[in-house]
Write a protein that holds these residues in place. Structure first.
Motif, PDB file in Angstrom:
ATOM      1  N   GLY A  44      10.777  28.565  37.010  1.00 41.59           N
ATOM      2  CA  GLY A  44      11.719  27.279  37.736  1.00 41.59           C
ATOM      3  C   GLY A  44      11.073  25.976  37.498  1.00 41.59           C
ATOM      4  N   ALA A  45       9.874  25.830  37.255  1.00 38.88           N
ATOM      5  CA  ALA A  45       9.508  24.238  36.887  1.00 38.88           C
ATOM      6  C   ALA A  45       9.808  24.174  35.486  1.00 38.88           C
ATOM      7  CB  ALA A  45       7.898  24.399  37.166  1.00 38.88           C
ATOM      8  N   ALA A  46       9.680  25.189  34.632  1.00 40.12           N
ATOM      9  CA  ALA A  46       9.920  25.110  33.082  1.00 40.12           C
ATOM     10  C   ALA A  46      11.210  24.841  32.796  1.00 40.12           C
ATOM     11  CB  ALA A  46       9.476  26.298  32.183  1.00 40.12           C
ATOM     12  N   VAL A  47      12.135  25.663  33.532  1.00 38.00           N
ATOM     13  CA  VAL A  47      13.608  25.387  33.292  1.00 38.00           C
ATOM     14  C   VAL A  47      13.895  24.088  33.862  1.00 38.00           C
ATOM     15  CG1 VAL A  47      16.063  26.377  33.595  1.00 38.00           C
ATOM     16  CG2 VAL A  47      14.250  28.122  33.083  1.00 38.00           C
ATOM     17  N   GLY A  48      13.567  23.621  34.681  1.00 38.38           N
ATOM     18  CA  GLY A  48      13.941  22.560  35.642  1.00 38.38           C
ATOM     19  C   GLY A  48      13.506  21.307  34.630  1.00 38.38           C
ATOM     20  N   ALA A  49      12.566  21.440  33.855  1.00 32.82           N
ATOM     21  CA  ALA A  49      11.932  20.201  33.089  1.00 32.82           C
ATOM     22  C   ALA A  49      12.819  20.223  31.789  1.00 32.82           C
ATOM     23  CB  ALA A  49      10.688  20.743  32.498  1.00 32.82           C
ATOM     24  N   ALA A  50      13.244  21.285  31.343  1.00 32.16           N
ATOM     25  CA  ALA A  50      14.057  21.446  30.224  1.00 32.16           C
ATOM     26  C   ALA A  50      15.587  20.757  30.536  1.00 32.16           C
ATOM     27  CB  ALA A  50      14.357  22.937  29.728  1.00 32.16           C
ATOM     28  N   ALA A  51      16.048  21.019  31.860  1.00 32.96           N
ATOM     29  CA  ALA A  51      17.367  20.534  32.162  1.00 32.96           C
ATOM     30  C   ALA A  51      17.497  18.939  32.614  1.00 32.96           C
ATOM     31  CB  ALA A  51      17.834  21.264  33.726  1.00 32.96           C
ATOM     32  N   ALA A  52      16.047  18.524  32.717  1.00 27.21           N
ATOM     33  CA  ALA A  52      15.667  17.087  32.953  1.00 27.21           C
ATOM     34  C   ALA A  52      15.712  16.305  31.843  1.00 27.21           C
ATOM     35  CB  ALA A  52      14.561  16.865  33.829  1.00 27.21           C
ATOM     36  N   VAL A  53      15.543  16.815  30.515  1.00 28.06           N
ATOM     37  CA  VAL A  53      15.326  15.909  29.259  1.00 28.06           C
ATOM     38  C   VAL A  53      16.688  15.159  29.296  1.00 28.06           C
ATOM     39  CG1 VAL A  53      15.413  16.331  26.807  1.00 28.06           C
ATOM     40  CG2 VAL A  53      13.993  17.928  28.110  1.00 28.06           C
ATOM     41  N   PRO A  54      18.051  15.766  29.065  1.00 26.54           N
ATOM     42  CA  PRO A  54      19.081  14.788  28.810  1.00 26.54           C
ATOM     43  C   PRO A  54      19.175  13.701  29.953  1.00 26.54           C
ATOM     44  CG  PRO A  54      19.748  16.987  29.446  1.00 26.54           C
ATOM     45  CD  PRO A  54      18.497  17.031  29.408  1.00 26.54           C
ATOM     46  N   LEU A  55      18.562  13.959  31.038  1.00 24.54           N
ATOM     47  CA  LEU A  55      18.890  13.079  32.162  1.00 24.54           C
ATOM     48  C   LEU A  55      18.290  11.697  31.888  1.00 24.54           C
ATOM     49  CD1 LEU A  55      18.718  15.470  35.321  1.00 24.54           C
ATOM     50  CD2 LEU A  55      20.871  14.443  34.050  1.00 24.54           C
ATOM     51  N   GLY A  56      17.136  11.539  31.237  1.00 24.43           N
ATOM     52  CA  GLY A  56      16.382  10.334  31.111  1.00 24.43           C
ATOM     53  C   GLY A  56      17.151   9.519  30.279  1.00 24.43           C
ATOM     54  N   PRO A  57      17.740   9.522  29.235  1.00 22.17           N
ATOM     55  CA  PRO A  57      18.442   8.807  28.483  1.00 22.17           C
ATOM     56  C   PRO A  57      19.585   8.122  29.358  1.00 22.17           C
ATOM     57  CG  PRO A  57      17.612  10.582  27.187  1.00 22.17           C
ATOM     58  CD  PRO A  57      17.385  10.936  28.280  1.00 22.17           C
ATOM     59  N   TRP A  58      20.197   9.244  29.799  1.00 26.64           N
ATOM     60  CA  TRP A  58      21.329   9.006  30.783  1.00 26.64           C
ATOM     61  C   TRP A  58      21.219   7.872  31.912  1.00 26.64           C
ATOM     62  CZ3 TRP A  58      23.062   9.885  35.709  1.00 26.64           C
ATOM     63  CH2 TRP A  58      24.456   9.743  36.018  1.00 26.64           C
ATOM     64  N   VAL A  59      20.190   8.166  32.576  1.00 33.89           N
ATOM     65  CA  VAL A  59      19.748   7.250  33.794  1.00 33.89           C
ATOM     66  C   VAL A  59      19.293   5.837  33.301  1.00 33.89           C
ATOM     67  CG1 VAL A  59      18.151   7.014  35.606  1.00 33.89           C
ATOM     68  CG2 VAL A  59      19.210   9.285  35.079  1.00 33.89           C
ATOM     69  N   GLU A  60      18.827   5.887  32.020  1.00 38.95           N
ATOM     70  CA  GLU A  60      18.033   4.491  31.466  1.00 38.95           C
ATOM     71  C   GLU A  60      18.998   3.191  31.665  1.00 38.95           C
ATOM     72  OE1 GLU A  60      15.246   2.727  30.881  1.00 38.95           O
ATOM     73  OE2 GLU A  60      14.615   4.406  29.259  1.00 38.95           O
ATOM     74  N   PHE A  61      20.158   3.828  31.389  1.00 39.62           N
ATOM     75  CA  PHE A  61      21.443   2.669  31.316  1.00 39.62           C
ATOM     76  C   PHE A  61      22.283   2.462  32.613  1.00 39.62           C
ATOM     77  CE2 PHE A  61      20.051   3.910  26.908  1.00 39.62           C
ATOM     78  CZ  PHE A  61      19.816   2.946  26.526  1.00 39.62           C
ATOM     79  N   ARG A  62      21.553   2.955  33.699  1.00 41.37           N
ATOM     80  CA  ARG A  62      22.394   3.109  34.841  1.00 41.37           C
ATOM     81  C   ARG A  62      21.384   2.129  35.984  1.00 41.37           C
ATOM     82  NH1 ARG A  62      24.564   6.549  31.890  1.00 41.37           N
ATOM     83  NH2 ARG A  62      26.782   6.936  32.245  1.00 41.37           N
ATOM     84  N   ARG A  63      21.997   1.588  36.909  1.00 44.63           N
ATOM     85  CA  ARG A  63      21.258   1.303  37.943  1.00 44.63           C
ATOM     86  C   ARG A  63      20.500   2.311  38.700  1.00 44.63           C
ATOM     87  NH1 ARG A  63      25.743  -2.626  38.976  1.00 44.63           N
ATOM     88  NH2 ARG A  63      25.018  -4.737  38.695  1.00 44.63           N
ATOM     89  N   LYS A  64      19.236   1.913  39.074  1.00 41.36           N
ATOM     90  CA  LYS A  64      18.186   3.159  39.439  1.00 41.36           C
ATOM     91  C   LYS A  64      18.335   3.463  40.812  1.00 41.36           C
ATOM     92  CE  LYS A  64      16.896   2.916  35.103  1.00 41.36           C
ATOM     93  NZ  LYS A  64      17.570   2.046  34.762  1.00 41.36           N
ATOM     94  N   PRO A 116      21.231   3.834  42.809  1.00 45.10           N
ATOM     95  CA  PRO A 116      21.997   4.902  43.345  1.00 45.10           C
ATOM     96  C   PRO A 116      21.366   6.413  42.668  1.00 45.10           C
ATOM     97  CG  PRO A 116      23.174   2.944  42.259  1.00 45.10           C
ATOM     98  CD  PRO A 116      21.753   2.470  42.160  1.00 45.10           C
ATOM     99  N   VAL A 117      20.902   6.158  41.423  1.00 47.09           N
ATOM    100  CA  VAL A 117      20.299   7.492  40.948  1.00 47.09           C
ATOM    101  C   VAL A 117      19.229   7.943  41.815  1.00 47.09           C
ATOM    102  CG1 VAL A 117      19.057   8.528  38.992  1.00 47.09           C
ATOM    103  CG2 VAL A 117      20.841   6.757  38.614  1.00 47.09           C
ATOM    104  N   LEU A 118      18.286   7.209  42.484  1.00 45.31           N
ATOM    105  CA  LEU A 118      17.441   7.769  43.354  1.00 45.31           C
ATOM    106  C   LEU A 118      18.020   8.169  44.614  1.00 45.31           C
ATOM    107  CD1 LEU A 118      14.705   4.706  43.373  1.00 45.31           C
ATOM    108  CD2 LEU A 118      14.640   6.794  42.097  1.00 45.31           C
ATOM    109  N   ILE A 119      19.038   7.623  45.151  1.00 40.54           N
ATOM    110  CA  ILE A 119      19.746   8.060  46.407  1.00 40.54           C
ATOM    111  C   ILE A 119      20.412   9.509  45.857  1.00 40.54           C
ATOM    112  CG2 ILE A 119      21.681   7.814  47.907  1.00 40.54           C
ATOM    113  CD1 ILE A 119      21.026   4.713  47.702  1.00 40.54           C
ATOM    114  N   ALA A 120      21.207   9.461  44.540  1.00 43.18           N
ATOM    115  CA  ALA A 120      21.815  10.767  44.258  1.00 43.18           C
ATOM    116  C   ALA A 120      20.852  11.961  44.206  1.00 43.18           C
ATOM    117  CB  ALA A 120      22.531  10.644  43.047  1.00 43.18           C
TER     118      ALA A 120
END
Length: 423
Positions: free
Chosen positions: A62-82, A84-88
């Motif tokens: 669960g942790a390993a797959v979750g970490a892999a799923a989070a990889v593309p989210l970092g670049p995506w979140v970088e250019f958005r206000r943080k 709303p992301v935290l709340i989401a």
């Protein structure tokens, strides 16, 4: 004037109401997580009658797959206000966790369901942590970051002390599914707290390219490896955390199996020493002010590595219990000093427009390293025995201080400071 300054020191350094809401949100979700500590394995064992292999998969896969799923989210979140992301991310964890009691009530809960929820929660947790670091850097001036991180660390250890005993009592009275409901509600309250921070968050700069490219996924790692301070810290923390966590299941097998400790003794051996983390986090800022961040970072980072090897000499009875508690107290105390200083150093060394990608890459690597080393040490525990494998992890930890930065970091590039919140 001096008396007013002394009074301010006594009451604590004020960081403003916006940070207060963020701090409260963090404490609420942390307490909920610790109240539900161990709920997933207990549900798997007691409700779904899962075996050892399935329970191990629930935590590692669960942790390993979750970490892999989070990889593309970092670049995506970088250019958005943080904010709303935290709340989401809080609402995602709230909704995902609530599906478990709902499925249980309807009689349709399955192991696959538990596994999928653990993946979603792990990915949301990594994304939340990365975005929260970036948000904190916009919320406070640089000189207040160590104070803020020390408070987060202190809160983390406080919830570690009180959460598992209360959660254990709740599980005994209401069952493990009830604590999952509490954990879910804590994320909803956290989302409301973050929303209450209000204020204006500056809009991040726009991406040069309209679409994310495959190479963008590696930006966080490139930034870390190119920095002479972040690079050794990155390898040090990933290896240290992985080795410490890899030995934990073997220690449980040794204590609860061969040495015959009762479950309450095992819980006490790790809950009581968490007081050391609370004390260490309170000392982090005064020590860094007096001796400098680099000196504290290197000293505390080296001292935390000397304790775990002592667990290889664990014996039965009261003496063995006191040995574990002493080792864990020393380890946790040093971590309590090290963690706020290291977290602050990492934020200071990272450009504002790179924080989310950097922290995301860091968290993904740490989780992946922990999952890998836990699997390897599980095999070593079978081949060599739990005690020998624990001792081997302790010996390797003695080498990790060599990966700490040898020189004090040069001053990072100057960036516009956020406007401090009114006190």
């Amino acid at each position: 004037m001096r008396s007013g300054r002394r009074l301010g020191d006594l009451l604590g350094h004020r960081l403003g109401p916006r940070f207060g809401w963020l701090w409260g949100a963090y404490g609420t979700s942390a307490l909920g997580t610790w109240l539900a500590f161990g709920a997933f394995p207990l549900i798997a064992i007691r409700v779904l009658h899962a075996g050892p292999a399935e329970v191990a998969a629930l935590s590692s896969v669960g942790a390993a797959v979750g970490a892999a799923a989070a990889v593309p989210l970092g670049p995506w979140v970088e250019f958005r206000r943080k904010r709303p992301v935290l709340i989401a991310m809080d609402l995602v964890r709230f909704a995902a966790l609530l599906t478990i009691p709902a499925a249980f009530a309807l009689g349709v809960l399955t192991f696959l369901h538990l596994l999928l929820v653990s993946v979603v929660v792990a990915a949301a947790d990594i994304t939340f942590r990365a975005a929260s670091g970036a948000y904190l850097k916009t919320l406070l001036p640089a000189e207040d970051l160590l104070v803020a991180n020390a408070r987060f660390e202190s809160t983390a250890w406080t919830t570690t002390i009180i959460g598992p005993p209360l959660g254990g009592a709740a599980i005994g009275l209401l069952g493990p599914v009830a604590t999952v409901v509490v954990d879910a509600v804590s994320y909803l309250l956290s989302a409301l707290g973050i929303r209450a921070t209000g204020g204006h968050e500056p809009r991040p700069g726009r991406r040069k390219a309209a679409r994310m490219r495959a190479g963008d996924l590696l930006d966080g790692w490139r930034y870390i490896l190119a920095d002479t301070t972040l690079r050794p810290l990155f390898f040090n923390t990933a290896l240290f955390n992985g080795l410490v966590m890899a030995a934990e299941p073997l220690l449980a097998v040794l204590m609860l199996g061969r040495l015959g400790f009762a479950p309450w003794q095992y819980g006490l051996a790790f809950a009581a020493p968490s007081i050391g983390g609370l004390l260490g986090s309170r000392l982090a800022r005064p020590l860094a002010t007096r001796f400098g961040q680099h000196q504290v970072l290197v000293t505390a980072g080296a001292l935390r590595a000397i304790w775990p090897v002592g667990l290889a000499f664990l014996g039965p009875g009261t003496g063995g219990l006191l040995l574990v508690m002493g080792v864990e107290f020393g380890l946790i105390f040093c971590c309590g000093v090290f963690n706020p200083v290291y977290t602050t150093c990492r934020l200071e060394r990272t450009a504002t427009d790179r924080v989310t990608r950097t922290l995301s890459a860091w968290a993904v690597t740490t989780k992946a390293m922990t999952a890998l080393l836990t699997a390897v040490w599980g095999v070593l525990g079978v081949l060599l025995g739990p005690r020998t494998a624990i001792g081997l992890a302790g010996v390797l930890l003695l080498v990790t201080p060599l990966l700490l930065p040898r020189r004090a970091a040069a001053a990072p590039l100057s960036e516009p400071e956020p406007t401090p919140s009114p006190t």
